[in-house]
Design a protein around this motif. Structure first.
Motif, short mmCIF file in Angstrom:
data_model
loop_
_atom_site.label_atom_id
_atom_site.label_comp_id
_atom_site.label_asym_id
_atom_site.label_seq_id
_atom_site.Cartn_x
_atom_site.Cartn_y
_atom_site.Cartn_z
N SER A 50 2.88 -23.98 -30.44
CA SER A 50 3.81 -24.41 -29.39
C SER A 50 4.05 -23.20 -28.51
O SER A 50 3.75 -22.08 -28.91
N GLN A 51 4.54 -23.42 -27.32
CA GLN A 51 4.66 -22.26 -26.44
C GLN A 51 5.99 -22.20 -25.71
O GLN A 51 6.69 -23.20 -25.56
N ALA A 52 6.36 -20.95 -25.29
CA ALA A 52 7.61 -20.75 -24.57
C ALA A 52 7.44 -19.58 -23.61
O ALA A 52 6.73 -18.62 -23.92
N LEU A 53 8.07 -19.69 -22.46
CA LEU A 53 8.02 -18.60 -21.50
C LEU A 53 8.98 -17.51 -21.96
O LEU A 53 10.13 -17.77 -22.26
N VAL A 54 8.48 -16.29 -22.08
CA VAL A 54 9.37 -15.17 -22.46
C VAL A 54 9.37 -14.14 -21.34
O VAL A 54 8.36 -13.93 -20.67
N THR A 55 10.54 -13.53 -21.13
CA THR A 55 10.65 -12.54 -20.06
C THR A 55 11.38 -11.31 -20.60
O THR A 55 12.13 -11.39 -21.57
N GLY A 56 11.14 -10.18 -19.97
CA GLY A 56 11.91 -8.97 -20.27
C GLY A 56 12.05 -8.21 -18.98
O GLY A 56 11.08 -8.05 -18.24
N ASN A 57 13.27 -7.79 -18.67
CA ASN A 57 13.41 -7.04 -17.41
C ASN A 57 14.28 -5.82 -17.62
O ASN A 57 15.06 -5.73 -18.57
N VAL A 58 14.13 -4.86 -16.73
CA VAL A 58 14.93 -3.65 -16.80
C VAL A 58 15.01 -3.05 -15.39
O VAL A 58 14.07 -3.17 -14.61
N VAL A 59 16.18 -2.49 -15.07
CA VAL A 59 16.33 -1.73 -13.82
C VAL A 59 16.59 -0.28 -14.22
O VAL A 59 17.54 -0.01 -14.94
N ILE A 60 15.73 0.60 -13.81
CA ILE A 60 15.92 2.01 -14.16
C ILE A 60 16.07 2.82 -12.89
O ILE A 60 15.38 2.57 -11.88
N SER A 61 16.99 3.78 -12.95
CA SER A 61 17.22 4.63 -11.79
C SER A 61 16.69 6.02 -12.09
O SER A 61 16.71 6.49 -13.23
N VAL A 62 16.21 6.66 -11.05
CA VAL A 62 15.72 8.03 -11.19
C VAL A 62 16.93 8.96 -11.01
O VAL A 62 17.91 8.59 -10.37
N ASP A 63 16.89 10.13 -11.63
CA ASP A 63 18.05 11.02 -11.49
C ASP A 63 17.97 11.85 -10.22
O ASP A 63 16.96 11.86 -9.52
N TYR A 64 19.08 12.54 -9.91
CA TYR A 64 19.21 13.27 -8.65
C TYR A 64 18.11 14.32 -8.50
O TYR A 64 17.54 14.49 -7.43
N PHE A 65 17.85 15.03 -9.58
CA PHE A 65 16.84 16.08 -9.55
C PHE A 65 15.48 15.52 -9.17
O PHE A 65 14.79 16.04 -8.30
N LYS A 66 15.11 14.41 -9.82
CA LYS A 66 13.78 13.85 -9.57
C LYS A 66 13.68 13.26 -8.18
O LYS A 66 12.63 13.30 -7.57
#
Lengths: 286, 150, 104
Positions: free
Chosen positions: B54-70
């Motif tokens: 059987s099947q199911a839609l799976v998702t994974g998300n993330v928002v990442i911020s870069v630091d000031y130095f970078k």
């Protein structure tokens, strides 16, 4: 069919160069780039500004900068001293100097476009003798003779344009400050030249340079009183007070000028004239 | 001069905190990847045609911020051109984290594998500054759940 | 309702294709979250507020797509794709689309 996810080794999609090393290289390069550009464009701007005829400068003076609160006696005295100082500084033909006195208590004096010099009561009050006043006026008039106000504007505009073009990114705005420090470097050179010319004029006027150093001593003691202390030389628009005093001693020794001589006192009513200017400043005539 | 001090404080804070956080994140990513490798994710469109899946839609998300130095480093890099190393690890971390979250969701459903995995990357805080700043990565796919075991 | 990004379903035949169905959602987080995100921009790291924001709007977009699919009489959506675009500072559009089908 077999499906599996073997672990992939690290560091294929990322670089392992040390960020600090990269930072030093890039920031150093950017600073160098900016200083070289600011230098080059600043000089070009300064050169261009010199081509502007002196007569057209007057039209560029912003309204309201030049208030004159001096009573007739003070103005006459100032004008007369300015004429004598100007004669020593050998104004080029067509150049004219107008000295204004503001009654405000700001501890400052400056030369601006069109040969206009503004002296503030705050500074005038602190001067102990005419020699120091002559040194102050000679310094500001020397700026006019060297055309420093317009040259400073030309250089400043050129540096700002370069800094804005190359370092327009808000993230890099802090680097743009290097342009300001380059400009300050030129500023200190202009001040040194004006000091040297002023000292020569005072020597020519009185036959000795006694009292000239009093101007910088007064500035130094005012600074101490404010408790602010001097900013480090690189952040400062003027050379350090101590350096300016030392430069006087060195120049005097170099040229064999007389360091001591009779001090010329300020007119007896000088203090009263300044109080009068302060009153005019606080209650402007309608 | 005050500007300069504020700038240097932000820069060193960004460097120290950001570097520490990145190292910690990478450790956690590697640890979870090792565990979830038992649940393979494929970028293939056609699944094994077994009727018991059987099947199911799976998702994974993330928002990442870069630091000031970078971010500052990247802005500098913009002057000279070349490889923007400070964003490489940002995107690498975001992609791997999103995939791990997707796999974790699939694992919770009791899936055996995830098929037709796709990535979607978007920069979120565009507009405030010209640089990327923060990035969202979404990973999604179809989890295949073996129904025979239930 | 079966939602999948595969183009086929093992063991089940597609009886009828019912065309494209789509769902979209534009959302913004409140200013407090934006300020926190601004702080995070100094230190780096995950912006949890934005992660949740996007997750919520993705769920809403999927709900909307599902409503469209139900409206046309489908019992599955195949070959689903996501697309994200930032409309303005702190707001994002999530768009999801797929093919509505009726399975046996």
């Amino acid at each position: 069919m077999k499906y599996s996810n073997p672990q992939i080794p690290e560091g294929i999609n990322t670089s392992d160069s040390h960020p600090l090393k990269e930072f030093v290289l890039l920031a150093g390069g950017a600073l160098l780039l900016l200083v070289v550009l600011a230098w080059g464009f600043g000089e070009a701007g300064a050169r261009l500004a010199r081509f502007l005829p002196f007569e057209s400068e007057a039209g560029l003076v912003p309204e309201g900068v030049l208030q004159s609160d001096a009573g007739p006696e003070l103005q006459r005295y100032i004008d007369e001293l300015a004429t004598r100082v100007s004669a020593e500084l050998a104004l080029p033909p067509g150049m004219q100097v107008n000295v204004h006195v503001s009654g405000g208590d700001t501890f400052n004096a400056f030369a601006t476009l069109g040969g206009n010099v503004l002296l503030f009561r705050g500074l005038l009050e602190a001067l102990p003798n005419e020699n120091a006043l002559a040194m102050l006026m000679a310094h500001e008039i020397a700026h006019v003779v060297h055309r420093d106000p317009i040259v400073g504007i030309g250089r400043g505009a050129a540096i700002q344009i370069v800094a804005g073009l190359v370092f327009g990114d808000p993230d890099l705005a802090v680097l743009g400050q290097a342009g300001i420090y380059t400009q300050l470097h030129f500023n200190r050179d202009m001040e040194r030249d004006a000091d040297a010319a002023a000292l020569r004029a005072v020597n020519g006027l009185y036959g000795h340079v006694s009292g000239a150093a009093d101007l910088f001593k007064v500035i130094q003691s005012e600074r101490r009183e404010q408790g602010g202390g001097e900013p480090p030389a690189i952040f400062s628009s003027h050379p350090l007070d101590q350096q300016r005093l030392q430069a006087i001693t060195d120049t005097v020794r170099e040229h064999g000028w007389r360091a001591d001589g009779p001090i010329t006192a300020l007119p007896a009513a000088y203090a009263e004239w300044l109080r009068d200017a302060a009153r005019r400043h606080d209650k402007p005539a309608d | 001069m005050v500007d300069l001090i504020v700038f240097l404080v932000l820069l060193s804070l960004g460097y120290l905190v950001g570097r520490h956080a990145e190292k910690k994140h990478y450790r956690s990513i590697i640890e979870r990847e090792t565990r979830l490798n038992a649940l393979p994710a494929m970028a293939m469109r056609s699944p094994p045609m077994k009727e018991y899946y059987s099947q199911a839609l799976v998702t994974g998300n993330v928002v990442i911020s870069v630091d000031y130095f970078k971010r500052f480093l990247a802005a500098l890099r913009n002057l000279f051109g070349g490889r923007v190393t400070s964003y490489e690890s940002l995107l690498d971390r975001a992609r791997r984290e999103a995939l791990l979250r997707m796999k974790a969701q699939a694992e919770a459903l009791g899936a055996k594998m995830v098929f037709n995995v796709k990535y979607e990357t978007a920069s979120i805080s565009k507009g405030r500054r010209q640089t990327i700043g923060s990035v969202e990565v979404l990973a999604y796919g179809t989890a295949l759940i073996d129904t025979r075991r239930q | 309702m079966l939602i999948t990004n595969l183009e086929m379903v093992p063991g089940r035949r597609v009886l009828e294709h019912l065309g494209l169905v789509q769902g979209s959602s534009v959302r913004a987080k409140h200013v407090g979250r934006d300020i926190m995100a601004g702080l995070k921009n100094i230190f780096g790291g995950e912006l949890k507020g934005y992660t949740e924001l996007l997750q919520e709007s993705r769920e809403e977009a999927m709900d909307r797509m599902q409503s469209q699919a139900e409206a046309v009489g489908a019992n599955a959506v195949l070959n689903v794709r996501f697309s994200t675009s930032s409309v303005a500072q702190g707001a994002a559009e999530i768009y999801v689309y797929g093919t509505a089908v009726r399975l046996e």
